[in-house]
Design a protein around this motif. Structure first.
Motif, short mmCIF file in Angstrom:
data_model
loop_
_atom_site.label_atom_id
_atom_site.label_comp_id
_atom_site.label_asym_id
_atom_site.label_seq_id
_atom_site.Cartn_x
_atom_site.Cartn_y
_atom_site.Cartn_z
N VAL A 91 29.93 100.23 73.81
CA VAL A 91 29.32 99.12 74.57
C VAL A 91 27.80 99.32 74.61
O VAL A 91 27.32 100.39 74.98
N PHE A 93 23.82 99.06 75.78
CA PHE A 93 23.16 99.11 77.10
C PHE A 93 21.65 99.02 76.91
O PHE A 93 21.13 99.27 75.83
N TYR A 139 30.51 92.73 78.89
CA TYR A 139 29.27 93.37 79.29
C TYR A 139 28.16 92.34 79.30
O TYR A 139 28.22 91.34 78.56
N ASP A 173 28.34 96.37 84.15
CA ASP A 173 28.95 96.89 82.92
C ASP A 173 29.73 98.17 83.15
O ASP A 173 30.81 98.36 82.59
N GLU A 174 29.22 99.08 83.97
CA GLU A 174 29.90 100.36 84.16
C GLU A 174 31.20 100.23 84.94
O GLU A 174 31.97 101.17 85.02
N ILE A 199 33.44 97.67 84.29
CA ILE A 199 34.41 96.88 83.51
C ILE A 199 35.77 97.60 83.47
O ILE A 199 35.84 98.80 83.22
N THR A 202 37.58 100.67 80.76
CA THR A 202 36.48 101.42 80.15
C THR A 202 36.32 102.77 80.87
O THR A 202 36.81 102.95 81.99
N HIS A 231 32.85 105.63 81.40
CA HIS A 231 31.44 105.82 81.07
C HIS A 231 31.00 107.22 81.46
O HIS A 231 31.62 107.89 82.30
#
Lengths: 354, 354
Positions: free
Chosen positions: B231, B233, B291, B298-299, B301, B304, B306
């Motif tokens: 993904v 960033f 995202y 985003d973190e 989602i 997922t 991270h």
């Protein structure tokens, strides 16, 4: 950006507040004043100060009243007190989102909140503070103008030669202080008050922008006579117009208004001090020609006088206490201002004008 | 007004900050967030608190940098410190006026100002604080959406059943804390770390809104293996994409990126701690499907994981120190998260889902 926004910021930062190195500055502004906030922030930084901005909005205030119980109205914002205690300079910018947002809030609730937070306003008025406007559609609409017309109007009043204006107002202050009374004479008007021991202040743009008035707090119980205020003003979201007041031994003994008399009545009943005059003043700013229902401008209009019911300013040695301070204005084109045996103003001319 | 604005405010005030009688609240917001400021102000008042609003704007920040000398950058806003010290709850609303307003300011000057005011951010993070967004055109543009699409996206992530989400995340936290390690497995990925003595935190909307992740700080020197973050960033104004990292004894020993590899290299070289993981986390918010290059979303989602290079959070008992904390995300639809001999997540399902 209109270059006058940056000129305005410089007048506020350099002439009015005289911001200097290390100054802790608060800018209080609505979202509509974003451009002026930018310009002031830059000018403050250039002077070596640091600023934060408070977002003010009548719609946000309304949301508070809509949500708050009577008990919550009394919750003291001690974080706000802590902020203003550490603040050197406070810029209050009026650029309303909606001047009528509070029109349907019970005035008693507004007074209750004002009382609960009075300590904070008292701290602010003990600092270097400046109240001003940023031209926006809301103010233009309130003043029956287009935005461009309003900009010309507002900057015409604010971007004047403040050094020269200050000199004339200080001459007037000195003349008034050589006497022990003041008298406003004109159509339906003959109002007299003693001013012994009181200080006349030459308002030359240090606290208000625009500015231009010489004012005092009369000796409260000596106010006698009648006065007709022909300029309308906003109060509690209402336009009040054609106010007539009659004073005996300092107190209002008779009153009427051509418009919103109930609002005038409510004002007079707020507390004991609301029935007495806290201020008598002479407007001197010839850059302002019309009223716009914005007191910051209206009370400065050249060829007018104004009086305020309620709280007197301690810096005038005034002693009248009240939760309110409501200014009312009278045009003086056919009137006179006298102090003792001297003419301060007569039918279109200040004594310092040939 | 979009009725979701008021729902959002209620989530922030009631669920996130749990505002109560007498609370001193600060709302920090740009002019774009005026509607949410209104709604929060009302909800805070309903809860018996009192609030003031700080106006934040990237354009105003830029004006400060444009006006300030290097010496002025060091002027400490002690009035702001006094304010936050007396504050119980701090709402930070992101609704940018212009995300690129600071793009051409020397990053060294921004770092200098951050350092000079760090004491203030430290006080705020010691209080009840909540970071959120208010949907506006600027954020929609950043996320490649129309405003209405962005509203659906943002409220879809924020207006979920937080009680249920919190219950599930806390079950995950408990399960993870029964083991001493964690392992992320998937395409081009097998990353292992010990978590002994570390705390897993169920991020259930108390500080971030949206929220939805369970995270810890791994024992720094135990991180081993490889991982592929698919993904993209944002970092230092650049989109970084397709990052591959290889760890030995906790340190990055090999790296590559499909896009902006130079930025990745610069990140890794900032300091010693930047080469180690400060965070390992599992995103759990199924309300977020795409995202948008905004890490707050985003973190979180769903499906997922991270990891972050750099600074570890002390509340996890993390010890890795660094000036940076850079999150990188991997989709796990074909992957697994393991703790000891237990499956936490496998190919589209969290253990708590049947």
């Amino acid at each position: 950006m209109d270059p006058r926004v940056e000129e305005h910021a410089r007048v506020l930062v350099e002439w009015s507040a005289e911001v200097k190195k290390g100054d802790q500055v608060v800018i209080s502004a609505s979202p509509r004043a974003h451009d002026l906030v930018k310009a002031i922030t830059k000018a403050v930084a250039e002077a070596g100060g640091t600023s934060i901005t408070l977002m003010q909005s009548e719609e946000v205030s309304r949301a508070f009243y809509d949500g708050a119980s009577d008990e919550t109205l009394e919750v003291f914002p001690r974080h706000m007190k802590a902020l203003v205690e550490q603040t050197d300079v406070f810029f209050g910018i009026n650029a309303p989102v909606n001047t009528k947002a509070l029109a349907r809030v019970d005035p008693k609730r507004i007074v209750a909140r004002s009382k609960a937070t009075k300590e904070i306003s008292d701290i602010i008025t003990g600092k270097r503070w400046v109240a001003t406007v940023h031209p926006c559609e809301t103010l233009a609409q309130q003043g029956d103008m287009s935005l461009d017309e309003y900009r010309d109007f507002a900057y015409g009043a604010m971007l004047i030669d403040w050094k020269e204006a200050s000199k004339n107002m200080n001459l007037m202050k000195e003349k008034l202080e050589r006497h022990n009374d003041v008298r406003f004479v004109g159509p339906e008007t003959d109002l007299y008050a003693k001013t012994e021991g009181r200080i006349w202040i030459a308002a030359d743009g240090k606290y208000n922008m625009p500015d231009g008035e010489v004012f005092t707090a009369p000796v409260e119980d000596t106010v006698e006579g009648s006065i007709y205020f022909d300029v309308p003003f906003m109060q509690q979201g209402k336009v009040v117009q054609g106010v007539r007041l009659k004073f005996e031994k300092g107190e209002v003994v008779d009153f009427s208004a051509e418009k919103s008399e109930a609002t005038l009545k409510a004002i007079l009943e707020i507390d004991e001090g609301a029935k007495k005059l806290g201020e008598m003043a002479i407007g001197t700013n010839r850059g302002i020609k019309d009223y716009t229902l914005n007191m910051l401008f209206d009370e400065k209009i050249g060829d007018t006088i104004h009086c305020a019911l309620g709280m007197a300013y301690p810096e005038c040695n005034g002693t009248n206490e009240s939760a309110i301070h409501v200014d009312m204005i009278k045009t003086m084109d056919d009137g006179e201002v006298l102090a003792g045996d001297e003419i301060i103003y007569s039918k279109g001319k200040y004594f310092y004008e040939k």
